[in-house]
Design a protein around this motif. Structure first.
Motif: not given
Length: 475
Positions: A56-61, A66-67, A86-87
């Motif tokens: 989850s931390i990896h996906e948040a970073r 990307a933003k 979504d990913n």
């Protein structure tokens, strides 16, 4: 179970989230994706709790990074419609024009996509409009039950009210009217202009103002002023207004004499002319006997009384000013010019002739004077008239009383009529040639006008008894 987890955490401590960028994740870009390397975390240790937290931390970073990249790209290329999946992957789509709700509110086009773009309600709707073009409003019926209804207001008549002129506005308004009248001489136009003004108490000042302006003008303007007073008396001014105006003139004579030394005599002539035209009563002068203290007023009244007595003996007061300027008929002007030339031939006074010609006030008609002078030379038999007319034309040309154009026109008229003049005066061609040569020698005319002088063709013939000798026509 909790004891096992705590023992494992003590054996393998986990760093804080703020330092995950250095210890947990180190990613490299490869064609829009990331390769993740993790050396400190084992995904299969004692279940999935630690592995799920790190994922989850990896996906948040990844999403945050990307933003940030998307914001940088959007500032450089705002036309591309980039979005995030979504990913967390960046999706590049087609460019979409931005829309604003405010622009839709201000849009006057039909929301349904219909219509021809015409104004609403045919231009009769909206705030601050006068209604549909061509629409006629009928008078509104008055409601007597209206609390603001006033019965007296129904019978009101509305008219344009012109305030009366005061003394300062009177002079500024009437003076240009009188001065313009001196140019055109139309009394009807002056009467119409004065009728449009609300003169009020200043009505009786109109004649005195006109006379005061005429005192500083020419004799022809004084004659026009006398005619104006005669025409205004009755339709615009009354007899009492005329009497008040001349009374005012007599009181102001000491001031008028300062500008016009002969004002007393001239005012007397105006009074006599007014009595003759029946503007003033015949007893007007007699009413001042023994009541005048001003010497100028007394002189004016004496002058008027003398002129009225002379009129009983045959003097015409209506022509005392003379008829100068363009008001005279042409026949009268020709007679006066012939009389002027005859008096000059008898007296030889060129200055007096210049003054008389100037007093006629017809500079546009001076070509007639030149024409009559040359015809007089052609009809005369002696050299006296020839020389005196040359001297007079020379003095009039030098003083610019007769302009170059008027002089040229006078000579050209003689050139055109010389054939008819020659019928009565057989030597007219010969005399004209001599006169034109002398005029050119004295500088009265130019060489072009001299060359235009006509000459009669001289016939050469041989008579039977002359023995073949050719004879020239003699004059």
């Amino acid at each position: 179970m909790a004891a096992d987890c705590e023992a494992w955490l003590n054996a393998n401590p986990v760093e804080e989230v703020g330092d995950l960028s250095d210890s947990i994740v180190s990613g490299e870009e490869d064609n829009g994706g990331f390769i993740i390397s993790n050396k400190n975390i084992n995904n299969e240790i004692n279940g999935n709790w630690v592995a799920s937290s790190s994922n989850s931390i990896h996906e948040a970073r990844l999403k945050a990074k990307a933003k940030r990249r998307l914001r940088k790209n959007s500032s450089r290329d705002s036309g591309r419609g980039d979005s995030l999946s979504d990913n967390g992957d960046v999706v590049r789509g087609t460019s979409v024009a931005p829309t604003s709700p405010k622009s839709k509110l201000l849009d006057r086009k039909s929301r349904l996509g219909k219509g021809r773009g015409l104004p609403k309600k045919g231009g009769a709707g909206g705030k601050g409009v006068w209604g549909r073009s061509g629409e006629v409003y009928e008078p509104e019926a008055v409601d007597e039950r209206d609390p603001n209804y006033d019965e007296d207001q129904e019978n009101c008549v509305y008219e344009t009210v012109v305030p009366p002129l005061d003394e300062r506005d009177f002079e500024k308004t009437v003076t240009p009217i009188v001065q313009e009248y001196f140019e055109h001489g139309d009394t009807n136009e002056v009467a119409e202009l004065l009728a449009e003004l609300n003169l009020g108490p200043m009505r009786s000042v109109v004649p005195s103002l006109a006379v005061a302006l005429a005192l500083e003008a020419k004799a022809s303007h004084r004659e026009l002023t006398s005619r104006l007073l005669a025409d205004l008396c009755g339709p615009v001014l009354s007899h009492s207004d005329m009497e008040k105006s001349f009374d005012k003139l007599l009181r102001e004579l000491p001031d008028l004499v300062l500008d016009t030394p002969g004002a007393a005599q001239l005012v007397g002539q105006f009074i006599a002319r007014a009595v003759s035209d029946q503007i003033l009563s015949k007893t007007y002068i007699e009413g001042y006997k023994g009541k005048v203290d001003c010497e100028y007023a007394r002189a004016a009244l004496d002058r008027a009384a003398v002129l009225l007595k002379m009129s009983m003996g045959g003097l015409r007061i209506d022509s005392q000013w003379g008829t100068g300027g363009g008001q005279q008929p042409v026949i009268q002007l020709i007679k006066e010019m012939n009389l002027l030339l005859k008096e000059y031939i008898l007296s030889g006074d060129s200055k007096e002739a210049e003054r008389c010609l100037r007093d006629l006030e017809v500079p546009h008609f001076h070509h007639e004077f030149v024409y009559e002078a040359i015809v007089m030379v052609l009809e005369s038999n002696g050299e006296k008239t020839f020389k005196m007319v040359l001297q007079l034309l020379k003095s009039l040309s030098v003083s610019s009383i007769i302009t170059v154009d008027q002089m040229r026109r006078g000579y050209q008229r003689v050139y055109m009529d010389i054939a008819e003049i020659n019928i009565d005066v057989p030597r007219a061609y010969f005399i004209l040639e001599q006169f034109v040569d002398k005029s050119f020698g004295m500088g009265i005319i130019d060489v072009k006008l001299r060359d235009l002088c006509p000459c009669r063709g001289r016939k050469r013939y041989v008579s039977e008894g002359d023995g073949g000798v050719v004879k020239l026509e003699s004059y």
